[in-house]
Design an enzyme around this catalytic site. Sequence first.
Site, short mmCIF file in Angstrom:
data_model
loop_
_atom_site.label_atom_id
_atom_site.label_comp_id
_atom_site.label_asym_id
_atom_site.label_seq_id
_atom_site.Cartn_x
_atom_site.Cartn_y
_atom_site.Cartn_z
N GLY A 190 2.31 2.11 10.84
CA GLY A 190 3.29 3.19 10.71
C GLY A 190 3.98 3.55 12.02
O GLY A 190 4.66 4.57 12.12
N ASN B 46 0.87 -1.18 0.00
CA ASN B 46 0.00 0.00 0.00
C ASN B 46 0.90 1.23 0.00
O ASN B 46 1.49 1.57 1.01
CB ASN B 46 -0.89 -0.05 1.26
CG ASN B 46 -1.72 1.21 1.43
OD1 ASN B 46 -1.81 2.03 0.51
ND2 ASN B 46 -2.33 1.36 2.60
N GLU C 17 -5.63 -4.95 10.41
CA GLU C 17 -4.60 -3.93 10.63
C GLU C 17 -4.89 -3.17 11.93
O GLU C 17 -5.66 -2.20 11.93
CB GLU C 17 -4.60 -2.93 9.47
CG GLU C 17 -4.24 -3.54 8.14
CD GLU C 17 -3.59 -2.53 7.21
OE1 GLU C 17 -2.48 -2.82 6.73
OE2 GLU C 17 -4.16 -1.45 7.00
N SER D 24 3.19 -2.27 10.21
CA SER D 24 4.64 -2.33 10.42
C SER D 24 5.27 -3.68 10.05
O SER D 24 6.20 -4.14 10.71
CB SER D 24 5.00 -1.96 11.86
OG SER D 24 4.59 -0.63 12.14
N HIS E 225 -9.53 1.38 4.66
CA HIS E 225 -8.29 1.51 5.41
C HIS E 225 -8.53 2.43 6.62
O HIS E 225 -9.31 3.38 6.52
CB HIS E 225 -7.19 2.09 4.51
CG HIS E 225 -5.84 2.01 5.15
ND1 HIS E 225 -5.42 2.93 6.08
CD2 HIS E 225 -4.83 1.12 5.01
CE1 HIS E 225 -4.21 2.61 6.49
NE2 HIS E 225 -3.82 1.51 5.84
N GLU F 90 -6.92 4.76 7.77
CA GLU F 90 -6.67 6.19 7.49
C GLU F 90 -7.87 6.82 6.80
O GLU F 90 -8.19 7.99 7.02
CB GLU F 90 -5.38 6.34 6.66
CG GLU F 90 -4.14 6.08 7.51
CD GLU F 90 -2.96 5.50 6.76
OE1 GLU F 90 -2.96 5.55 5.51
OE2 GLU F 90 -2.04 4.98 7.43
N LYS G 159 0.09 4.25 -0.31
CA LYS G 159 -0.56 5.44 0.29
C LYS G 159 -0.32 6.66 -0.61
O LYS G 159 -0.22 6.51 -1.83
CB LYS G 159 -0.07 5.65 1.72
CG LYS G 159 -0.21 4.37 2.56
CD LYS G 159 -0.02 4.58 4.02
CE LYS G 159 -0.17 3.25 4.75
NZ LYS G 159 -0.11 3.37 6.19
N GLY H 90 2.78 -1.25 4.29
CA GLY H 90 2.82 0.19 3.99
C GLY H 90 4.24 0.67 3.76
O GLY H 90 4.80 0.55 2.66
N GLY H 91 4.86 1.17 4.80
CA GLY H 91 6.18 1.79 4.71
C GLY H 91 7.21 0.93 3.98
O GLY H 91 7.95 1.42 3.11
P1 PGA Z 1 2.71 0.20 7.68
O1 PGA Z 1 1.26 0.43 7.00
O2 PGA Z 1 3.24 -1.08 7.11
O3 PGA Z 1 3.52 1.40 7.28
O4 PGA Z 1 2.47 0.11 9.14
C1 PGA Z 1 0.40 -0.63 6.77
C2 PGA Z 1 -0.90 -0.11 6.20
O5 PGA Z 1 -1.34 0.96 6.62
O6 PGA Z 1 -1.51 -0.75 5.32
#
Ligand code: PGA
Length: 262
Positions: free
Chosen positions: A181, A17, A175, A221, A103, A105, A19, A242-243
């Site tokens: 994050g 992802n 999640e 994460s 998601h 967010e 983002k 994500g990251g």
């Molecule tokens: P992250 O994000 O791996 O940076 O924690 C995961 C996500 O929000 O899908």
Amino acid sequence: MAKNKTVESRRPLIAGNWKMNNTISESMRLVNNLTGKVKAAKDRDIVVCAPATALAVVTTALKGKNIQVGAQNIHWEKSGAYTGEISAPMLTELGVKYAIVGHSERRQYFGETCATVNARARAALFAGITPIICVGESLEKREKGSYKLVITGQVKRAMADIKKSDAAKCVIAYEPVWAIGTGKTATFEQAEEVCAHIRGVLTKLYDAKTADAVRILYGGSVKPETIDGLMVKPNVDGALVGGAALKSDDFARIVNFVTPEA
Ligand code: PGA
């Protein structure tokens, strides 16, 4: 414990992802780096969820490759006065195969509700796009111990009016909000506990066969160091990343995960 290898549809799935990251040129650089590093993977599905502006170039660049493309959002109407939104026909024309829905967010910053999550998931299924439906509890609910109740409610509402045959095609991503994050990964046991709980909720909503077909991912994460341990867990069928999906080396290592039985 070995995964249920008899269920063909439970092929492991690793989705990145991105983002709100990567311009078109940055997306192309990442995709070009990735294709060289990701092994030809017949036993797993790999997806990158690019920002809307890069979907066209990324789908073109990945045509015929072993990496599929996902969107980060999808609207429930086919077209109309919904400024800023993106519809299923717009995505299918590009060859987009997956869409992240709900998601945390989106829920936190853009007023996404369980009802809109459900509407988006249904629109995706109708268009032949696989929804990656995100659920997850806040730190407060985790600390209070009521996280399973939260997850049950989110899963039930996301799946409302989705029939059995469509439910089996869905992907659900667990999640925990406190792990996104933050660098605070859930332990393998915490991830497995909730992924197993989600499968239990699906069994009650549908039946064991349907629940067994649904791929359940863990996200929050996820790193190269944690993926192998995560993928050993029987109810964790993959990861939403994500990251670490923004760095080709890290994402390639995650995608190329190895489990003892592999
Ligand atoms: P992250 O994000 O791996 O940076 O924690 C995961 C996500 O929000 O899908």
